[in-house]
Write a protein that holds these residues in place. Structure first.
Motif, short mmCIF file in Angstrom:
data_model
loop_
_atom_site.label_atom_id
_atom_site.label_comp_id
_atom_site.label_asym_id
_atom_site.label_seq_id
_atom_site.Cartn_x
_atom_site.Cartn_y
_atom_site.Cartn_z
N THR B 108 0.84 -1.20 0.00
CA THR B 108 0.00 0.00 0.00
C THR B 108 0.88 1.26 0.00
O THR B 108 0.51 2.25 -0.62
CB THR B 108 -0.96 0.03 1.21
N ALA B 109 2.04 1.19 0.67
CA ALA B 109 2.94 2.35 0.66
C ALA B 109 3.42 2.62 -0.77
O ALA B 109 3.53 3.77 -1.19
CB ALA B 109 4.12 2.11 1.59
N ALA B 110 3.69 1.54 -1.52
CA ALA B 110 4.09 1.72 -2.92
C ALA B 110 2.95 2.33 -3.72
O ALA B 110 3.18 3.20 -4.59
CB ALA B 110 4.51 0.37 -3.50
N LEU B 111 1.71 1.89 -3.43
CA LEU B 111 0.55 2.48 -4.11
C LEU B 111 0.41 3.95 -3.76
O LEU B 111 0.04 4.77 -4.61
CB LEU B 111 -0.72 1.72 -3.72
N ASP B 112 0.71 4.31 -2.50
CA ASP B 112 0.67 5.72 -2.09
C ASP B 112 1.58 6.55 -2.98
O ASP B 112 1.19 7.61 -3.49
CB ASP B 112 1.17 5.86 -0.64
N GLU B 113 2.81 6.04 -3.16
CA GLU B 113 3.78 6.79 -3.96
C GLU B 113 3.32 6.90 -5.41
O GLU B 113 3.43 7.96 -6.02
CB GLU B 113 5.15 6.10 -3.89
N ALA B 115 0.22 6.76 -6.52
CA ALA B 115 -0.93 7.67 -6.60
C ALA B 115 -0.45 9.12 -6.54
O ALA B 115 -0.90 9.97 -7.32
CB ALA B 115 -1.90 7.38 -5.46
N PHE B 119 -1.17 11.98 -9.38
CA PHE B 119 -1.88 13.22 -9.11
C PHE B 119 -0.99 14.43 -9.39
O PHE B 119 -1.44 15.43 -9.93
CB PHE B 119 -2.39 13.26 -7.66
N ASP B 120 0.29 14.30 -9.01
CA ASP B 120 1.21 15.43 -9.22
C ASP B 120 1.40 15.69 -10.71
O ASP B 120 1.57 16.85 -11.12
CB ASP B 120 2.55 15.16 -8.55
N LEU B 123 -1.59 17.53 -11.83
CA LEU B 123 -1.52 18.91 -11.33
C LEU B 123 -0.31 19.66 -11.88
O LEU B 123 -0.04 20.79 -11.48
CB LEU B 123 -1.47 18.91 -9.79
N PRO B 128 9.55 15.17 -6.33
CA PRO B 128 8.83 14.31 -5.40
C PRO B 128 8.17 15.12 -4.29
O PRO B 128 8.51 16.28 -4.07
CB PRO B 128 9.92 13.39 -4.84
N ARG B 129 7.21 14.48 -3.61
CA ARG B 129 6.55 15.16 -2.50
C ARG B 129 7.50 15.25 -1.30
O ARG B 129 8.43 14.45 -1.17
CB ARG B 129 5.30 14.39 -2.09
#
Lengths: 161, 136
Positions: B108-113, B115, B119-120, B123, B128-129
């Motif tokens: 899920t952490a990989a999916l977070d990155e 996603a 989105f970035d 936008l 990176p964030r």
């Protein structure tokens, strides 16, 4: 080769620890918590129905509360559940499952009761909106994080500071 | 005559010892020169071992008597002390429960990155964030 791959994955996981978590983990954790809150609500509903029927001749009927009762009770259970979890360990069962922890912006875990309550009320009412904000946040902060001075970090491996 | 015979006999009886004394240094010298390794190499050791009546030797050993000499309690105690059983139980249960959950978390952490990157891009953001704590 397998051992090397595992080491690489482990190193990646260790690097992630203590950084602010993204939307997928947090959304999934929120869904787990929402399901648990709903389960508590259903159990409470049936418990009330059974207790009501005890003194009477009626059978226990499937409880059908008004919609506003459902909303108010669900929000109340959610606020209590979130506040208790965040002020104690900083993690709800959903957070625990996905290796997350709610901390203050300074990184200290275990929110104060007031901060946990404020965050619980915001999440239980505007939680979805807050997570939508997270999608666009460069710092991975949800709306309720900004207002309460909190962050959600990955923390499933104990890493030496 | 008798006296001479007697002394002769005495000398004769000590003769082997004297000869041995004389010869011994030579034998030592010879033995020293022999390359024992070479000798061992030449010996057909496998054949010799084949000839040994191992079965019979084992039959002669009283294993029960041997076992009776070993203090089993002490032995068992030492084995248990050497093997940290609680640690084995801990690590095996932890890895059974922990590995699956940790794999899900890493996923899920990989999916977070992923996603966040998507989105970035939508936008039109670059880089990176900023997700490190202490920099917020």
């Amino acid at each position: 080769v397998n051992a090397v791959a595992t080491d690489g994955r482990q190193a990646r996981a260790v690097r992630l620890q203590g950084t602010r978590a993204g939307v997928v983990s947090r959304l999934l954790a929120a869904l787990v918590d929402a399901a648990l809150v709903f389960l508590v609500y259903v159990i409470a509903l049936w418990a009330v129905a059974i207790v009501r029927a005890l003194g009477t001749e009626h059978h226990v009927h499937q409880p059908q509360p008004d919609r506003w009762v459902t909303v108010v009770v669900l929000v109340a259970i959610a606020v209590a559940y979130l506040t208790a979890a965040w002020s104690a360990s900083g993690r709800t069962p959903g957070d625990q499952l996905f290796g997350l922890r709610v901390v203050t912006l300074k990184g200290t875990s275990g929110l104060s009761g007031r901060r946990a309550l404020a965050r619980g009320v915001l999440c239980a009412t505007l939680g979805w909106l807050g997570l939508v904000w997270l999608v666009g946040s460069r710092r991975n902060l949800a709306l309720h994080d900004r207002w309460c001075g909190t962050a959600v970090v990955y923390e499933w491996i104990a890493v030496e500071p | 005559v008798n006296v001479r015979t007697a002394s002769l006999l005495r000398e004769l009886s000590t003769a082997p010892a004297r000869v041995a004394e004389l010869v011994a240094p030579f034998i030592d010298a010879v033995v020293e020169r022999i390359d024992l390794e070479l000798l061992v190499d030449r010996l057909p050791i496998e054949k010799l071992v084949d000839r040994l009546p191992i079965e019979q030797i084992i039959e002669r050993v009283d294993i029960n008597a041997l076992l009776a000499r070993i203090d089993m309690d002490v032995l068992a105690q030492r084995v248990i002390e050497a093997v940290d059983i609680p640690a084995i139980v801990r690590s095996s249960t932890r890895s059974m429960v922990g590995d699956g959950a940790d794999a899900v978390r890493a996923q899920t952490a990989a999916l977070d990155e992923g996603a966040a990157r998507s989105f970035d891009r939508i936008l039109r953001r670059r880089g990176p964030r900023d997700v490190a704590m202490g920099s917020a």
